[in-house]
Design a protein around this motif. Sequence first.
Motif, mmCIF file in Angstrom:
data_model
loop_
_atom_site.group_PDB
_atom_site.id
_atom_site.type_symbol
_atom_site.label_atom_id
_atom_site.label_comp_id
_atom_site.label_asym_id
_atom_site.label_seq_id
_atom_site.Cartn_x
_atom_site.Cartn_y
_atom_site.Cartn_z
ATOM 1 N N PRO A 46 11.228 62.796 35.410
ATOM 2 C CA PRO A 46 11.946 61.804 36.191
ATOM 3 C C PRO A 46 10.547 61.013 36.980
ATOM 4 C CG PRO A 46 12.959 63.879 36.838
ATOM 5 C CD PRO A 46 11.633 64.296 35.832
ATOM 6 N N VAL A 47 10.984 59.775 37.303
ATOM 7 C CA VAL A 47 9.989 58.820 37.924
ATOM 8 C C VAL A 47 10.609 58.700 39.301
ATOM 9 C CG1 VAL A 47 8.899 56.354 37.835
ATOM 10 C CG2 VAL A 47 9.455 57.622 35.731
ATOM 11 N N ALA A 59 10.042 50.689 39.027
ATOM 12 C CA ALA A 59 11.314 50.763 38.297
ATOM 13 C C ALA A 59 11.068 50.300 36.702
ATOM 14 C CB ALA A 59 12.138 49.186 38.921
ATOM 15 N N LEU A 60 10.412 49.586 36.425
ATOM 16 C CA LEU A 60 9.902 49.188 35.144
ATOM 17 C C LEU A 60 9.384 50.654 34.495
ATOM 18 C CD1 LEU A 60 9.292 47.456 32.560
ATOM 19 C CD2 LEU A 60 7.168 46.671 33.766
ATOM 20 N N GLU A 61 8.655 51.290 34.908
ATOM 21 C CA GLU A 61 8.212 52.659 34.402
ATOM 22 C C GLU A 61 9.527 53.536 34.279
ATOM 23 O OE1 GLU A 61 5.554 56.522 35.580
ATOM 24 O OE2 GLU A 61 5.355 54.718 36.718
ATOM 25 N N ALA A 62 10.301 53.608 34.983
ATOM 26 C CA ALA A 62 11.498 54.361 34.901
ATOM 27 C C ALA A 62 12.140 53.859 33.811
ATOM 28 C CB ALA A 62 12.351 54.124 36.197
ATOM 29 N N VAL A 98 13.415 57.878 46.401
ATOM 30 C CA VAL A 98 13.867 56.538 45.744
ATOM 31 C C VAL A 98 13.595 56.842 44.197
ATOM 32 C CG1 VAL A 98 13.501 54.055 45.587
ATOM 33 C CG2 VAL A 98 13.313 55.126 47.860
ATOM 34 N N THR A 99 14.591 56.620 43.494
ATOM 35 C CA THR A 99 14.595 56.747 41.895
ATOM 36 C C THR A 99 15.584 55.582 41.385
ATOM 37 O OG1 THR A 99 16.616 58.183 42.014
ATOM 38 C CG2 THR A 99 14.707 59.323 42.084
ATOM 39 N N PHE A 100 15.319 55.547 40.296
ATOM 40 C CA PHE A 100 16.063 54.360 39.606
ATOM 41 C C PHE A 100 16.662 55.242 38.404
ATOM 42 C CE2 PHE A 100 12.286 52.723 41.480
ATOM 43 C CZ PHE A 100 12.755 51.392 42.074
ATOM 44 N N ASP A 101 18.058 54.844 38.475
ATOM 45 C CA ASP A 101 18.718 55.560 37.160
ATOM 46 C C ASP A 101 19.390 54.463 36.564
ATOM 47 O OD1 ASP A 101 18.213 58.113 38.794
ATOM 48 O OD2 ASP A 101 19.370 57.277 40.410
ATOM 49 N N PRO A 102 19.515 55.021 35.123
ATOM 50 C CA PRO A 102 20.356 54.276 34.335
ATOM 51 C C PRO A 102 22.029 54.305 34.516
ATOM 52 C CG PRO A 102 19.433 56.203 32.943
ATOM 53 C CD PRO A 102 19.059 56.306 34.604
#
Length: 108
Positions: A46-47, A59-62, A98-102
């Motif tokens: 996870p990023v 966000a782009l990396e995630a 803070v994470t970025f989830d699909p």
Amino acid sequence: MKRAIARSSPQFEGYQQHDAQELSVFLLDGLHEDLNRCRVKPQTSPVELSADQDEDQVALEAWQVHRQRNDSVIVDTIQGQYRSTVRCPEPHCGKVSVTFDPFMILSI
């Protein structure tokens, strides 16, 4: 069509109530898996955003990490990602994640 779906997914057998969103998610996820261009799925981590990182870059990396395992026309046209912030409820902790989830479908 209902019988064909019920054969592969017992949750749709009989005449129990299932809503349109549940059926849509099932069908879209099945299409995605069948059309996924990733044959070898690497293990990923996870990023998470840290204080000194640029949010857009993380966000782009995630998204790139997600795409390493998920690459189909469904991802290309339907999926996206949202920013998720979780704060520790303890007054002295101060931890923020803070994470970025699909996502494929957003529930209202």
